[in-house]
Design an enzyme around this catalytic site. Structure first.
Site, mmCIF file in Angstrom:
data_model
loop_
_atom_site.group_PDB
_atom_site.id
_atom_site.type_symbol
_atom_site.label_atom_id
_atom_site.label_comp_id
_atom_site.label_asym_id
_atom_site.label_seq_id
_atom_site.Cartn_x
_atom_site.Cartn_y
_atom_site.Cartn_z
ATOM 1 C CG HIS A 97 -1.779 1.241 1.295
ATOM 2 N ND1 HIS A 97 -1.397 2.380 1.979
ATOM 3 C CD2 HIS A 97 -2.971 1.534 0.740
ATOM 4 C CE1 HIS A 97 -2.334 3.309 1.853
ATOM 5 N NE2 HIS A 97 -3.298 2.815 1.110
ATOM 6 C CB CYS A 98 3.759 2.219 1.994
ATOM 7 S SG CYS A 98 2.956 1.959 3.589
#
Length: 455
Positions: free
Chosen positions: A295-296
């Protein structure tokens, strides 16, 4: 616990506003009919960020409740089953024994001293942050907000979100941030699969809307982590998270482009990185990859790019270029795979290609934004016969179509025309794979031998 400043929330309080209808899908509430009278923490969003936070709080004796809109998640947690890699079933059972209960009914927020929002912030279709889950969660909190509560946003977002989006929605309740309730932002720093740096040992950045808000948040997180770092304000705390991941995104893009260039120049980039890494100052090693996942890194820099475009009217060129480079790596991997097969006298069309490791990082089951998906898609578009193996994934599909899974990985690599190592899970015997495979393309730089192609 270390912190830079302390203070107290102002004692003046205002009237509670009328309750508003919380957003979110309607479902039958799960969990106990009423939460316990004394709740020290309510966590909204029981995923890879929220559940470890709830576990840590429960482990030190805080009374914790969780709120999630997915009834399957709530039911599983309340029966002692985890859906998060870093939280075991035994962890959940210990949480339950300590008094933790998950709910789909937001009535559990009413008695909480602290409410922490850990909901997803994916990208919208236009490439900007999708804050719909954040807004829904904040409206839910506003409907239950009472004087003296601390509200913290942990969901990653662009600088200004806490002040410009969260605060106005909460203050629709009639209560004022910094006077009637405390409001802060604290970026999550969860690293799935990392057994060295957990929630307690990773310093926690906190920024408050006011000094008194910051003091409340510092005091709360000081119970859970060894070091609390107080930012100047919420915008600085929001920027810190984006800076961390933009730094990684840009440097990964740098080595990915160097990988392409070095291959053409007949340079062993992996050896060059090894040599450069011996310098005791001024250098940090980043390594090529078939793309970025999770996600990051592939997501967070887009928040900053969006904010620069929408507020300042121009592009954040470093981020835009890094996105372009990292997005094209799966295509480069497939092109190299095709060249490798051609050298062996086989076309890619009709060849049997085995993908090893389809998660975004080693030794976890998390597949978010995994580069394995575009690699498989491109191989299929070129009519290769694609199969996969991953010790952490039983079923895998790309664009709605299932990808066959092999069970015996050593037997499979002997039969496949080409094996591509996309993720170097510790369960893989890499030297044995190198011995057994007909053709092996190592995109992780783990098998250095003349008969193995390395990215």
């Amino acid at each position: 616990m270390q912190a830079e400043q302390t203070g107290q929330l102002g004692e003046e309080t205002g009237p509670l506003g009328e309750e508003t209808e919380p957003l979110g899908e309607e479902s039958e509430p799960l969990g106990e009919a009423e939460p316990p009278d004394r709740v020290e923490l309510a966590v909204i969003g029981l995923g890879y960020v929220g559940l470890p936070l709830a576990r840590e709080a429960a482990s030190i004796g805080l009374r914790v409740v969780g709120l999630d809109r997915d009834p399957r998640v709530v039911e599983a947690l309340n029966t002692g089953h985890s859906h998060v890699d870093d939280v075991s079933d035994e962890d959940v059972r210990r949480m339950r024994a300590a008094g933790f209960t998950a709910y789909t009914d937001d009535a559990c927020l009413a008695r909480a001293q602290t409410v922490v929002i850990c909901v997803p912030t994916p990208l919208s279709e236009d490439g900007g942050p999708d804050l719909s889950a954040v807004r829904a969660a904040v409206r839910t909190v506003a409907g239950r907000l009472r004087p003296g509560q601390l509200v913290v946003l942990e969901s990653t977002t662009y600088p200004g979100t806490t002040e410009e989006v969260v605060r106005p929605l909460l203050e629709e309740s009639g209560l004022r941030a910094g006077v009637d309730f405390a409001l802060a932002f604290s970026p999550e720093r969860i690293d799935p699969g990392n057994t060295t740096h957990g929630l307690r040992t990773t310093p926690k950045v906190v920024g408050g809307c006011t000094p008194s808000c910051a003091a409340r948040a510092v005091a709360f997180y000081g119970k859970l982590v060894d070091t609390v770092v107080q930012a100047k304000g919420t915008r600085e705390a929001e920027m810190a998270k984006l800076l961390e991941n933009t730094y990684r995104h840009v440097n990964i893009a740098l080595v990915n482009e160097l990988a392409v260039i070095s291959h053409e120049l007949h340079v062993d980039l992996w050896d060059a990185i090894r040599c450069a890494g011996t310098k005791p100052f001024g250098f940090q090693a980043f390594r090529p990859s078939p793309g970025v996942g999770g996600h990051c890194i592939p997501i967070d820099p887009n928040y900053l790019s969006y904010k620069v475009r929408s507020s300042l009217g121009y592009e954040f060129r470093f981020v835009e270029l890094a996105q372009e480079i990292n997005r094209r790596m799966p295509e480069y991997v497939v092109r190299r795979a095709q060249d490798l097969l051609n050298t062996a006298g086989r076309p890619l069309r009709g060849s049997r290609v085995l993908l090893l490791g389809v998660t975004y990082k080693p030794d976890v089951a998390d597949q978010r934004e995994s580069p394995a998906v575009p690699v498989a898609r491109l191989l299929r578009e070129r009519e290769a016969e694609v199969s996969f193996h991953d010790p952490h994934v039983r079923l895998w599909s790309v664009d709605g179509a299932s990808v066959p899974r092999v069970d015996d990985v050593m037997a499979a690599v002997r039969e496949q025309d080409l094996t591509i190592l996309l993720q170097d899970h510790s369960a893989y015997d890499l030297p044995a794979l190198g011995d057994a495979a007909r053709l092996l393309f190592d995109t992780r730089g783990r098998i250095f031998r003349p008969d193995v192609e390395v990215l």
